[in-house]
Design an enzyme around this catalytic site. Structure first.
Site, PDB file in Angstrom:
ATOM      1  CB  ALA A 135     195.339  87.031  51.847  1.00 61.03           C
ATOM      2  CE  LYS A 143     171.379  84.801  42.844  1.00 66.01           C
ATOM      3  NZ  LYS A 143     172.381  83.846  42.317  1.00 66.01           N
ATOM      4  CD  GLU A 162     182.367  92.148  44.288  1.00 58.42           C
ATOM      5  OE1 GLU A 162     181.385  92.495  43.574  1.00 58.42           O
ATOM      6  OE2 GLU A 162     183.129  92.949  44.852  1.00 58.42           O
ATOM      7  CB  VAL A 178     176.289  91.591  43.173  1.00 59.13           C
ATOM      8  CG1 VAL A 178     175.714  92.700  42.301  1.00 59.13           C
ATOM      9  CG2 VAL A 178     175.948  91.844  44.636  1.00 59.13           C
ATOM     10  N   GLY A 194     171.993  73.708  30.251  1.00 60.61           N
ATOM     11  CA  GLY A 194     172.336  73.920  31.652  1.00 60.61           C
ATOM     12  C   GLY A 194     172.375  75.374  32.087  1.00 60.61           C
ATOM     13  CD  GLU A 243     169.058  75.616  38.468  1.00 60.33           C
ATOM     14  OE1 GLU A 243     168.789  74.388  38.546  1.00 60.33           O
ATOM     15  OE2 GLU A 243     170.181  76.077  38.729  1.00 60.33           O
ATOM     16  CE  LYS A 290     172.497  87.494  40.339  1.00 56.23           C
ATOM     17  NZ  LYS A 290     172.751  86.916  38.998  1.00 56.23           N
ATOM     18  N   GLY A 347     178.810  80.323  36.666  1.00 58.25           N
ATOM     19  CA  GLY A 347     179.947  79.415  36.608  1.00 58.25           C
ATOM     20  C   GLY A 347     180.516  79.116  37.974  1.00 58.25           C
TER      21      GLY A 347
END
Length: 453
Positions: free
Chosen positions: A51, A123, A147, A150, A205, A208, A223, A320
Site C-alpha cells: 500500500a 451487495k 470488491e 461481488v 453452514g 442460512e 452481484k 468465507g
C-alpha cells in the site's frame, strides 16, 4: 550526472516514513469483520509494503462489545454506536461489513458527508441504494470500493476496471452464489432432490436458516447488478433484473441435463445487445465439458467476453471469512494508494461511469434470445415425433430430440434442445404444446448457455 543509488533512495525512504497511517474504522465485527481484523494483523508488514503506508484498524462498532473485545483485544477503540465510527475525525476510511440496507445506508452516507472513503462488502446496500451512494461520493470526491460485495475472493471488479480497461465488454456470466452452487452440485452428484440438498447445505453452514436470498436468486442478482454497471457503464438496475431461483428445479431435470451432456448452474448473465442489455439470473444448462460446468461446491467463477482480450475466466471461493477479508483489504490498499489523488483518477470510485446518464435499456424477458431445454411428459414412448412436430409448427428450431432414460416413478419424457429463439415465441409454443393430447403433464423449460465467444 551519476547519482549514488543509496543517496537517491534515501529521500524516498524519508518521504515514505512521513506518509501518515491510513486509519480504519469498521462497522460490524462478525464473520467478515473478524476475518478482516485477523488478516490485517497477520499480514501487516506485507500489506503496508504494497500500500505504501501502514493500514491500522483504530475503531470498531459492534452490538456485542464483550465479544468484540475478545476478537480485537485492547488495541482498538470499541463503541456500540456505528454513527460514531462513521463520523469520527480520527477515521479516514469506514469499512461497513454489518449488512442490511436500512441503517447501513445512513452510516455510509454519513461517512461520505464527512469526507471519508468507504469500503463495503454489502451487495444488497449497493444494489438498492447504490445510485444515491455513488452520487454522494462523486460530489465529495471520495472512494466507495466494494470488491468483496461481488465475488468474494475473485478480484473481478479490478479485472473489469483495470485488467480489461482497454476492452469493450460484450458479456459477463457468472456462478456468483456459493450456496446455490453447493446445492446444485449435491443434486447432481448424489441424486438428491432440492429439499434434501438444501437441508445438507444448512447443516454444513453453507445456507442460512432462512436461505431465501440465496435460493431465490436475489443475492446473485445484487452481484450481477454491480457487474453490469462496471462492464457497461450503466446505472444500477437491480429492479429491472429478471430473477429466477432454484426452488422449483426438479432432480429429474438435473439428471436429464446430464443425459444430454449438460449440467445445470444458477448463472447470472449480463449481455450487451443492440437493443439493450440482458440482465438475468436463472438456472441454465451449460455444456458438461465447459470450464464453467466444472465449478462445483461453494466455489464461484466469472467469465468475461471482451473485444480485445477475448474470453477470460476468474475462479475462487464464493464464501468465507478471510476470503471476503482478502477483497476488503485489497480495497483498503487501493484507498491507501489513491487517497489525495484527484477524484477522477480513483480506480474503484463509482459503481457507474460518471457519463452514463441515459443507460442502455434492460431487455424484457420476452426479448431474450437463447437456446432452450424442454422436458415434455408424454403418455407413450412413440409420441416423440409428435412433440417435435408441434414445436416446428410454431417455428421453434429443434436441434435434438431424445427420450429420457427410465427412472422409478417417472413416466415417459421427451427431451428437446432448441436452437436460439426469443423467449416470447418459446412461451407461446410451450403453451400450445401443453394443450396437445400427447402431453401428460407440465412442460419444464430451462435456458441453455453455450458461453462461447
Amino acid at each position: 550526472m551519476y547519482r549514488d543509488p543509496v543517496e537517491s533512495l534515501e529521500p524516498l525512504h524519508h518521504r515514505q516514513a512521513a506518509i501518515r497511517t491510513l486509519r480504519v474504522g469498521m462497522i460490524g465485527i462478525g464473520t467478515v469483520g473478524s476475518g478482516t481484523f485477523r488478516v490485517l494483523a497477520r499480514n501487516r508488514a506485507d500489506i503496508a509494503a504494497r500500500a505504501g503506508r501502514s493500514i491500522e484498524l483504530v475503531m470498531v462498532a459492534a452490538r456485542n462489545l464483550e465479544r468484540a473485545a475478545g476478537i480485537v483485544g485492547d488495541s482498538v477503540a470499541l463503541t456500540a454506536d456505528a454513527m460514531h465510527v462513521a463520523t469520527h475525525p480520527d477515521v479516514d476510511v469506514v469499512v461497513e461489513v454489518a449488512g442490511g440496507t436500512g441503517p447501513a445506508r445512513d452510516w455510509v452516507l454519513a461517512a461520505i458527508a464527512h469526507g471519508k472513503h468507504v469500503v463495503t462488502a454489502n451487495k444488497a446496500l449497493l444494489a438498492v441504494h447504490g445510485a444515491e451512494i455513488f452520487a454522494a461520493a462523486r460530489e465529495k470526491g471520495v472512494i466507495v470500493a466494494y470488491e468483496g460485495a461481488v465475488a468474494v475472493s475473485i478480484p473481478i471488479i479490478k479485472a473489469l476496471r483495470e485488467g480489461l480497461a482497454a476492452n469493450r465488454i460484450e458479456w459477463v456470466a457468472g456462478i456468483i452464489n456459493g450456496t446455490t452452487n453447493f446445492i446444485l452440485s449435491k443434486m447432481r452428484d448424489e441424486g438428491l432432490d432440492f429439499a434434501a440438498a438444501l437441508a445438507q447445505a444448512q447443516a454444513l453452514g453453507y445456507a442460512e436458516a432462512d436461505p431465501s436470498f440465496d435460493i431465490e436468486g436475489i443475492d446473485a442478482a445484487h452481484k450481477l447488478t454491480l457487474l453490469a454497471a462496471n462492464a457497461f457503464g450503466m446505472p444500477l438496475r437491480f429492479a429491472d433484473a429478471q430473477v429466477e431461483g432454484i426452488t422449483a428445479l426438479q432432480g429429474v431435470d438435473v439428471a436429464c441435463a446430464e443425459q444430454l451432456g449438460y449440467r445445470i448452474k444458477l448463472l447470472g448473465v449480463a449481455r450487451r445487445q443492440a437493443a439493450g442489455v440482458e440482465l438475468r439470473v436463472q438456472p441454465v444448462l451449460v455444456p458438461a465439458a465447459h470450464l464453467m460446468a466444472q465449478v462445483n461446491g461453494s466455489m464461484n467463477a466469472v467469465m468475461v467476453k471482451s473485444d480485445a482480450a477475448g474470453l477470460t475466466m476468474y475462479y475462487g471461493a464464493g464464501a468465507g471469512s478471510e476470503q471476503t477479508a482478502s477483497a476488503v483489504i485489497a480495497d483498503l490498499v487501493d484507498v491507501a494508494r489513491l487517497d489525495g489523488v484527484h477524484a477522477a483518477q480513483h480506480v474503484p470510485h463509482l459503481g457507474v461511469h460518471a457519463h452514463a446518464t441515459n443507460a442502455l435499456a434492460v431487455l424484457p424477458r420476452a426479448a431474450v434470445y437463447t437456446s432452450h431445454y424442454l422436458r415434455v411428459p408424454v403418455h407413450a414412448l412413440d409420441q416423440i415425433q409428435a412433440i417435435a412436430a408441434g414445436l416446428a409448427e410454431r417455428k421453434v428450431p429443434v436441434h435434438q430430440v431424445a427420450l429420457a432414460a427410465e427412472r422409478p416413478g417417472v413416466g415417459p419424457q421427451v427431451l428437446v434442445l432448441t436452437g436460439p429463439v426469443e423467449q416470447g415465441a418459446l412461451d407461446l409454443a410451450v403453451h400450445a404444446l401443453q394443450a396437445r393430447a400427447e402431453v401428460a403433464g407440465p412442460v419444464s423449460t430451462l435456458r441453455v448457455e453455450s458461453l462461447e465467444g
